[in-house]
Design an enzyme around this catalytic site. Structure first.
Site, short mmCIF file in Angstrom:
data_model
loop_
_atom_site.label_atom_id
_atom_site.label_comp_id
_atom_site.label_asym_id
_atom_site.label_seq_id
_atom_site.Cartn_x
_atom_site.Cartn_y
_atom_site.Cartn_z
N CYS A 7 0.83 -1.21 0.00
CA CYS A 7 0.00 0.00 0.00
C CYS A 7 0.86 1.25 0.00
CB CYS A 7 -0.95 0.00 1.19
SG CYS A 7 -2.57 -0.68 0.78
N ASP A 53 -16.60 6.65 0.14
CA ASP A 53 -16.59 5.77 1.31
C ASP A 53 -15.64 4.63 1.00
OD1 ASP A 53 -17.42 4.35 3.70
OD2 ASP A 53 -19.24 5.58 3.62
N ASP A 54 -15.69 3.58 1.81
CA ASP A 54 -14.82 2.44 1.57
C ASP A 54 -15.22 1.67 0.32
OD1 ASP A 54 -13.25 2.97 3.74
OD2 ASP A 54 -14.43 1.74 5.11
N ASP A 92 -17.56 -5.54 -23.29
CA ASP A 92 -18.17 -6.79 -22.82
C ASP A 92 -19.63 -6.57 -22.43
OD1 ASP A 92 -16.06 -8.60 -23.12
OD2 ASP A 92 -15.11 -7.92 -21.28
N GLY A 125 -12.09 3.68 -7.37
CA GLY A 125 -10.99 2.98 -8.00
C GLY A 125 -9.81 2.82 -7.09
N HIS A 126 -8.70 2.42 -7.68
CA HIS A 126 -7.46 2.19 -6.92
C HIS A 126 -6.29 2.59 -7.79
CE1 HIS A 126 -4.82 0.31 -3.94
NE2 HIS A 126 -4.13 -0.16 -4.98
N THR A 127 -5.29 3.24 -7.20
CA THR A 127 -4.10 3.67 -7.93
C THR A 127 -2.85 3.17 -7.23
OG1 THR A 127 -4.02 5.74 -6.68
CG2 THR A 127 -5.23 5.77 -8.77
N ASP A 172 -17.42 -9.86 -28.10
CA ASP A 172 -16.47 -8.88 -28.63
C ASP A 172 -15.14 -9.58 -28.88
OD1 ASP A 172 -16.06 -9.20 -25.86
OD2 ASP A 172 -15.14 -7.22 -25.67
#
Length: 760
Positions: A419, A456-457, A497, A547-549, A635
């Protein structure tokens, strides 16, 4: 693009002129770790002015006289943004573009050339064609050549306004090419009438008396009507296109080409840069702006205050190396060195360019008062021009000779894993704030209970009664040196998709790995890729809810997308029925083309067309298929056409016959496959060939490898009833899916026989 060192500084180049082409090549040979280079250019290729008259005359092809900037940028590990710069914010250090978010910089260089000054006279702007920008002129020129080729018997009158070097060269080249067309069609050369207007008493001002006299004599001998000491004052359209002069002279023409004094775009002055009376950026002997030390300029757009020189390509070429050296010095906090252009320069002007017999070509060489005309001069000029263009070819061999100076290492720090590798909270907040301020984020529907507006989470989405939620996920490293375009393509790919299953997208979660660097550099990259994704998400009314970075060695991006669908109307792979036809909505070939680009063996126009295809969403195609009673759809992505088709036939319990000749293929893909250039996933995809009944007789077909080429943001493959096929295909073409094709038909399954047959 992998980043071996954290990004510390951004060098942005506006314009793909001669000087910047040389700068890119030299940075490719001597990269500077920690520096991210971005080229902003209106086109992915740039014309070499020395060969343009020969191209207009029909001697050189487009490829021979244009520098392909895509492989050059790839060689320099530079980002390539194909867009138009329209303004500068020198306070925030941003380039404002026409079709993309602003681009930040630490150091800026401008090399955008010049355009003819169009006087504020009646009709001139509406009915005249400027010789620059060259790209636009060549588009009109190709249409004119096609028109004359189709109707050589029709009389044509062309006027060129401006008797300087450019006007004279262009007049001779235009006449030569059109005369060749008329001769080939056995039409009289008198079908072409040419006029050259010049306000002076002699053409070619600034050259020696012998040079002016000789060129004027050549023009007269070639039958080009000279109108000297004539100042054009108006252009009238009705009843005929007419050039009017102050003297009262009026000449009826069909086309007017304007080749007069050069000028600069007004956004340079508006930005606050120091400029001369014509709007050109004033620079000192180091090519640095007089008003802003973080701005450089070169080529026609630059005005060296201590060494005024005419607008000639030779100076742009000579400025390339000193510009590169001083940009490096600034980036390394080293003192700059002055550049002093030569006072006299060699001018080479072709006077008789023939595509049919080069041995009869002649040219004039002049330097100061000395001049010489001979076929040998033409051969010399041709050799010089071709040698210059070779400097930007064979980049693969140059890459192997790249050397890094180990002493040129930027300051950085060790990066943590886990993290600890996340992008900082403040950086993320600033990016989201920019996206919201610029209204790039779709606000979402009432089904989103918790999203970005109240983070939020996790995000919370309500599923309406009677509907089901469809989930998809895609994520991959960047294959394109433009994060804004990459974000758009990733979003299209990820949403595809949902469209293939007949679902309506609702929300998306982003997953991003951003190259390490200083916080402002990480923010800029994250903003560009998210802005691209947000643009596509907004078009499909899909809300980004979280999202996550993380930071890493190279840019990677993906989206987890959710959509809603009626469970009774879901499209699945297991719905093919005998008697149906197979329709493919997009061309194949992205895998091999981008593998070729990594090897510097793909032409820029091939990549341009592939990007255009990948930016085309599948949403409208899915709606079209549903309207024409499609029962199965998928696709075409990583497993290639045959891999995804194999999934469909096995799930449906049918057989199919695929017509190889009807499969649409992107420009250049067949050439790269024939060279043996394939995606790293291609060998695994080839395992699907076990499903082919007539494998032994078809595997040597030239189109066979395209069946296994992995696609990014590929098209949809749908099974459509035979009676609906023609209308469905017509509608797809009307929606912009210009390469849609019927590629096969569905048949009953036969036990003991492989389900896929290839017809040739």
């Amino acid at each position: 693009m992998k980043q071996s060192e954290p990004i510390v500084k951004d060098l942005v180049l506006i314009g793909g002129g001669h000087s910047h082409a040389i700068v890119l090549k030299l940075f490719g040979i001597r990269p500077l770790p920690g520096v991210r280079i971005t080229l902003i250019t209106e086109a992915a290729n740039t014309p070499y002015t020395g060969m343009l008259p020969g191209h207009v005359a029909g001697f050189y092809s487009v490829e021979e006289c244009h520098i392909d900037l895509r492989p050059l940028a790839e060689f320099a590990q530079a980002q390539l943004y194909v867009d138009q710069a329209i303004a500068l914010d020198l306070v925030r250090k941003q380039v404002i573009c026409a079709h993309r978010p602003a681009v930040g910089f630490d150091l800026l260089s401008i090399d955008i050339g010049s355009t003819p000054t169009l006087p504020d006279l009646p009709g001139v702007a509406n009915y005249s064609l400027p010789a620059k920008p060259i790209r636009r002129f060549l588009e009109h020129w190709q249409r004119l050549v096609a028109q004359v080729s189709q109707q050589p018997q029709k009389r044509l009158r062309i006027a060129v306004v401006g008797g300087g070097t450019g006007g004279v060269e262009l007049s001779l080249a235009v006449q030569r090419q059109l005369h060749q067309i008329l001769q080939a069609a056995h039409q009289p050369l008198s079908n072409l009438e040419m006029h050259l207007f010049h306000r002076g008493d002699q053409v070619m001002p600034g050259h020696s008396p012998w040079m002016r006299h000789r060129l004027q004599k050549i023009l007269i001998q070639r039958g080009i009507a000279l109108h000297l000491q004539e100042t054009v004052c108006e252009v009238q359209k009705s009843p005929n296109l007419t050039v009017g002069c102050v003297s009262g002279l009026e000449i009826a023409v069909d086309y007017i080409i304007w080749v007069t004094q050069a000028s600069a775009p007004d956004w340079l002055v508006k930005a606050g840069l120091a400029t001369d009376a014509q709007g050109f950026v004033q620079v000192d002997d180091t090519l640095r702006s007089l008003s802003h030390p973080f701005v450089f300029a070169a080529g026609d757009i630059a005005a060296m205050v201590n060494h005024p020189r005419p607008k000639a390509g030779v100076f742009a070429v000579r400025q390339g190396k000193p510009l590169f050296q001083n940009l490096r010095r600034v980036l390394q906090d080293q003192p700059l060195k002055a550049y002093h252009p030569q006072k006299n320069y060699l001018s080479l002007i072709g006077t008789s360019v023939s595509a049919a017999d080069p041995s009869f070509n002649t040219a004039i060489a002049s330097r100061g008062i000395l001049a010489w005309e001979s076929p040998l001069i033409w051969r010399w000029k041709d050799w010089i021009d071709r040698r210059f263009m070779q400097r930007f070819q064979n980049l693969t061999q140059m890459r192997s000779n790249q050397k890094k100076n180990s002493s040129e290492q930027p300051l950085g720090q060790m990066r943590c894993g886990g993290c600890g590798a996340k992008v900082g909270a403040s950086t993320l907040e600033q990016v989201l704030a920019r996206l919201q301020q610029e209204h790039l984020l779709w606000p979402g529907s009432e089904n989103i209970l918790i999203g970005l507006e109240a983070p939020d989470d996790g995000a919370v989405v309500q599923v309406p009664p009677g509907q089901v939620m469809v989930h998809t996920l895609d994520y991959f490293p960047s294959f394109l040196n433009d994060p804004f375009l990459f974000g758009q393509i990733c979003a299209n790919h990820s949403l595809s998709d949902l469209f293939a299953m007949g679902a309506t997208p609702q929300t998306a979660l982003a997953i991003a790995t951003i190259p390490t660097g200083l916080a402002p550099k990480v923010e800029e990259t994250l903003y560009q890729v998210l802005a691209g994704a947000a643009k596509v998400l907004a078009q499909s009314q899909t809300a980004l809810v979280g999202g996550h970075t993380t930071e890493g060695a190279e840019l990677a991006f993906g989206l987890s997308c959710n959509g809603l669908a009626d469970p009774n109307q879901l499209l699945r792979k297991a719905g093919m029925q005998p008697g149906q036809v197979l329709i493919l909505s997009k061309s194949l070939g992205t895998g091999t083309l981008f593998a070729a680009q990594m090897r510097l063996q793909a032409k820029g126009n091939w990549i341009d067309q592939a990007i255009e295809s990948m930016l085309l969403t599948n949403q409208a195609a899915a709606t079209c298929f549903l309207a024409h009673q499609t029962t199965a759809c998928t696709d075409i992505t990583g497993f290639g056409l045959l891999g995804h088709l194999g999934e469909m036939v096995q799930a449906s319990g049918v057989s199919v016959e695929v017509d190889l000749a009807t499969i649409p293929i992107l420009a250049g893909a067949l050439e790269t496959l024939q060279k043996g250039i394939a995606s790293s996933l291609q060998p695994q995809n080839l395992r699907a060939s076990r499903l082919i009944q007539n494998l032994s007789s078809s595997q040597n077909h030239p189109l066979f490898p395209i069946l296994f080429d992995p696609q990014t943001s590929g098209g949809l493959l749908a099974a459509v009833p035979q009676q609906q096929a023609e209308a469905c295909l017509r509608n797809l073409l009307n929606l912009g899916y210009n390469h849609s094709r019927v590629i096969g038909r569905v048949k009953p399954f036969v036990a003991g026989i492989q389900p896929i047959t290839l017809s040739q």
